[in-house]
Design an enzyme around this catalytic site. Structure first.
Site, short mmCIF file in Angstrom:
data_model
loop_
_atom_site.label_atom_id
_atom_site.label_comp_id
_atom_site.label_asym_id
_atom_site.label_seq_id
_atom_site.Cartn_x
_atom_site.Cartn_y
_atom_site.Cartn_z
N ARG A 558 -27.75 23.03 5.01
CA ARG A 558 -27.98 23.62 2.90
C ARG A 558 -29.17 22.68 2.50
NH1 ARG A 558 -25.50 28.16 1.45
NH2 ARG A 558 -25.77 27.53 -0.49
N VAL A 559 -29.91 23.18 1.57
CA VAL A 559 -30.79 22.27 0.33
C VAL A 559 -30.52 22.57 -1.16
CG1 VAL A 559 -33.27 22.48 2.24
CG2 VAL A 559 -32.20 24.26 0.07
N ASP A 560 -28.91 23.02 -0.69
CA ASP A 560 -28.88 22.55 -2.36
C ASP A 560 -27.65 21.84 -2.04
OD1 ASP A 560 -26.85 24.39 -0.27
OD2 ASP A 560 -27.08 25.92 -1.96
N ASP A 561 -26.66 22.37 -3.40
CA ASP A 561 -25.64 20.87 -3.60
C ASP A 561 -24.28 21.84 -3.04
OD1 ASP A 561 -26.72 19.10 -4.21
OD2 ASP A 561 -26.94 20.31 -6.43
#
Ligand code: WTA
Length: 690
Positions: A558-561
């Site tokens: 994932r590149v988000d939180d």
């Protein structure tokens, strides 16, 4: 000749720009050594495979992209439709600048997914075939249902629901463990057009309450308790607490149907609310075993499934009927090279999307025999999975990398003790599978004989998006390989430009596919903002991805939180909000760290209220608050005391720095001069091991 095939597989051949900075940020494992590592399917396997060569795949793939309407309507025609869909097979708008985001497939068509799973298979002569094998927590407790028997059970429950006033479009919350009543309940809802929302039975009362308040179910269906390994979990207690809290917040549920799971808990020991609670066994079997189908529009909702995002409360991902049906059936068939003689076992729980699409719907639509297992993989010991494989002669085994890694750690002898010779295809889902786990799965579990279908997809996508078709081409351990039919993955840079050739960036999808989710329940705006505004014109997955010189896709996380713990999707914001609900916690910041077995572990930086001293008891009560608010699977692995958190002058927490401290990459902290108070960093480092 295989190498030539690989060469011809390049789907986006033009070698456009690369973005090395981004690659450095999002790329977990170095590809250089892995991308030349090819594992070939045997000739024997290829000969019998549904898609037996790269050429055959490319031919079908090309057709699916050039003529989606023709491709998918051809497949859809093999299913039962009470009325055929309208003129237009699909319509879509994925571009916010052109108006509201809208995806529709087979609109105007009337069908029913339960009918296609059960009645249709019985009509075609499979009535006496086993639909479900059920294996209880204890090795000697088991059961099975044929397609005919399953239909009877489903109809009885469907009649009960109708009798209690549940109608088309009403919501039903299902809070059940992996017993046969779970798929039975899903199918019964689908049969009468009710929308099910399964809540994973590992979620806490608080989480269940949140979902009740959001979707306001007519009825909640649960069981009194479940045994997992040596632990007994009192599910009814959790439901009682959730429903009490919901009613205090103005949402009351009048009916709670409770299955007596005898092996875990007796009726007499179950807490009961007269007037609201009914025992399943007392009422459901009294209803008729046939029940008319409610024909629904292809675009009528089938289910809601809550999942975590990078911010705020869980979102209700909404799937509709027709497209989802065609998509799960087709992906199941091709990604596992499914044949009528297969015995299929997926270890996922129906509380997650994998259990929806690939325990219940996808396999049953294909008339498959499915194993449902109530317990845990290492009870009574770490050989249990292979014991089950041998007992039922499982041919397709689909699981998560975390399970592979934990069994790998326990040693080969638990595996080799069993024959496993029935196995022919393996599958992996939930997170990137690291090449060493891939190798162990392939060599030890599959005796170097079974292709591994590493399936990349999401709750939102409904079904597989990037996945190997076993037998179609050589595999690369750790790569999910190529897109499924009809799926156009694109990799974009920070500015949203598509990049081709060998590259790394953000994984998006261009144009819709039948299994795509249609909205977030009650919040179409959040749907558009979260998924379609980041890179206009595309669906944004939230994942990073690189494509190697041969066109193989490598998911990088994932590149988000959002973090991925044992394949469970958890929003860091949810864990933070649970922590700060503790009266002694002033602030919290949560990041994911690499974890040997779970993939990612949960690492929490916690600032206490002024004057409160750190203590071991407080640490425990902070972990407990997360268990109570979300569930045990979201409990932080570490609490790091933080007198203050690194923030920019505008007050934004710099998570990049926290990630480095959490993973002890202290020489890679980067520029800290933009912090309001850079000395915070040294302070945190000095507390790292306290
Ligand atoms: C991750 C589970 C790499 C990914 C089906 C995605 C994977 C998230 C894979 C969705 C895979 C799932 N390789 N990563 N084969 N499968 N993921 O919604 O980060 O629970 O965005 O759906 O899991 O998780 P979800």
């Amino acid at each position: 000749s295989h190498l030539r095939h690989v060469e011809s597989m390049r789907i986006s051949p033009s070698g456009a720009g690369r973005i090395p900075e981004l690659k450095a940020v999002i790329l977990g494992e170095s590809l250089a050594s892995e991308e030349n590592d090819l594992v070939f399917p045997s000739d024997e396997f290829c000969k019998q495979a549904l898609v037996s060569s790269p050429e055959k795949y490319l031919e079908m793939y090309k057709w699916s992209i050039e003529d989606p309407a023709g491709f998918w309507s051809g497949i859809a025609s093999e299913f039962y439709w009470e009325k055929k869909w309208g003129q237009q097979v699909y319509s879509e708008n994925l571009d916010v600048s052109k108006g509201t985001i809208n995806i529709e497939w087979f609109k105007g068509g009337l069908t029913n997914i339960c009918y296609n799973c059960l009645d249709a298979n019985i009509k075609s002569g499979n009535g006496d075939k086993i639909a479900l094998y059920w294996e209880g927590n204890e090795p000697d407790v088991d059961g099975s249902l044929t397609y005919k028997q399953l239909l009877e059970r489903v109809c009885q429950l469907a009649n009960f629901l109708k009798d209690k006033g549940v109608k088309k479009g009403d919501t039903v919350i299902i809070y059940l463990p992996m017993i046969m009543e779970l798929p039975i309940t899903m199918l019964a809802c689908a049969r009468i057009g009710a929308v099910h929302s399964v809540v994973f039975a590992g979620y806490s009362a608080e989480s269940l309450h949140q979902r009740v308040v959001d979707c306001k179910p007519k009825i909640v269906i649960t069981c009194n308790a479940v045994t997992r390994g040596t632990k007994i979990i009192d599910l009814k207690n959790i439901v009682d607490a959730a429903l009490l809290e919901s009613s205090q917040n103005g949402i009351s549920v009048d009916l709670c149907l409770t299955f007596e799971n005898k092996s875990a808990m007796k009726k007499e020991d179950t807490k009961w609310q007269k007037g609201r609670d009914l025992w399943w066994q007392d009422v459901v079997p009294t209803y008729p075993t046939t029940c008319d189908v409610e024909w629904v529009d292809a675009e009528d909702p089938l289910f809601l499934l809550y999942t975590s995002g990078s911010t705020g409360k869980p979102k209700g991902v909404l799937h509709t009927t027709g497209g989802y049906m065609i998509y799960t059936a087709t992906t199941f068939k091709y990604a596992f090279d499914y044949k009528d003689s297969d015995i299929y076992w997926c270890t996922a729980d129906c509380g997650w999307i994998t259990g929806h699409s690939y325990v219940t719907y996808g396999p049953l639509l294909n008339g498959a025999t499915v194993v449902v297992y109530e317990g845990v993989p290492n009870y009574p010991d770490s050989g249990r999975c292979w014991e089950i494989v041998d007992k039922y002669k499982v041919t397709i085994f689909y699981t998560a990398p975390t399970l592979v890694r934990s069994l790998m750690r326990d040693g080969n002898e638990y595996v080799t003790r069993y024959s496993r010779k029935s196995l022919r295809v393996l599958g992996s889902v939930g997170e990137p599978i690291n090449p060493s786990a891939w190798r162990w799965f392939y060599n030890v579990v599959g005796d170097s004989r079974c292709p591994i279908s590493d399936t990349w997809w999401q709750t939102e996508t409904g079904g597989f998006m990037i996945a190997p078709l076993p037998g179609a081409w050589p595999q690369k351990p750790g790569s999910a390989t190529f897109p499924f039919f009809g799926v156009q993955p694109v990799i974009v840079d920070e500015k949203g430009n598509e990049i081709d050739g060998e590259c790394s960036g953000y994984l998006c999808v261009k144009s819709s596919w039948p299994g795509a989710f249609r909205t977030l329940y009650g919040d179409h705006e959040r749907y558009e903002t979260t998924y379609f505004k980041a890179f206009p014109g595309y669906y944004f997955s939230g994942d990073g991805c690189s494509r190697d010189k041969d066109g193989y896709h490598w998911l990088t996380g994932r590149v988000d939180d959002v973090i991925n713990v044992s394949g469970h999707r958890i929003g860091t914001a949810e864990v933070e909000s649970a922590l700060v609900s503790h009266p002694q916690c002033a602030e919290a910041a949560v990041v994911g760290v690499e974890h040997e077995v779970k993939g990612q572990g949960i690492y929490a930086f916690v600032t206490l209220v002024e004057g409160v001293p750190y203590s071991e008891d407080l640490r425990k009560s902070l972990v407990l608050v997360v268990r109570n608010q979300i569930g045990a699977f979201a409990a932080p692995d570490r609490i790091h005391w933080a007198p203050s958190l690194p923030k920019t002058r505008s007050g934004k927490i710099m998570r990049r720095i926290l990630r480095k401290i959490a993973s002890r990459q202290l020489d890679e902290l980067g520029d800290i001069s933009t912090l309001a108070d850079p000395s915070v960093v040294d302070q945190l480092i000095s507390l790292a091991d306290s």
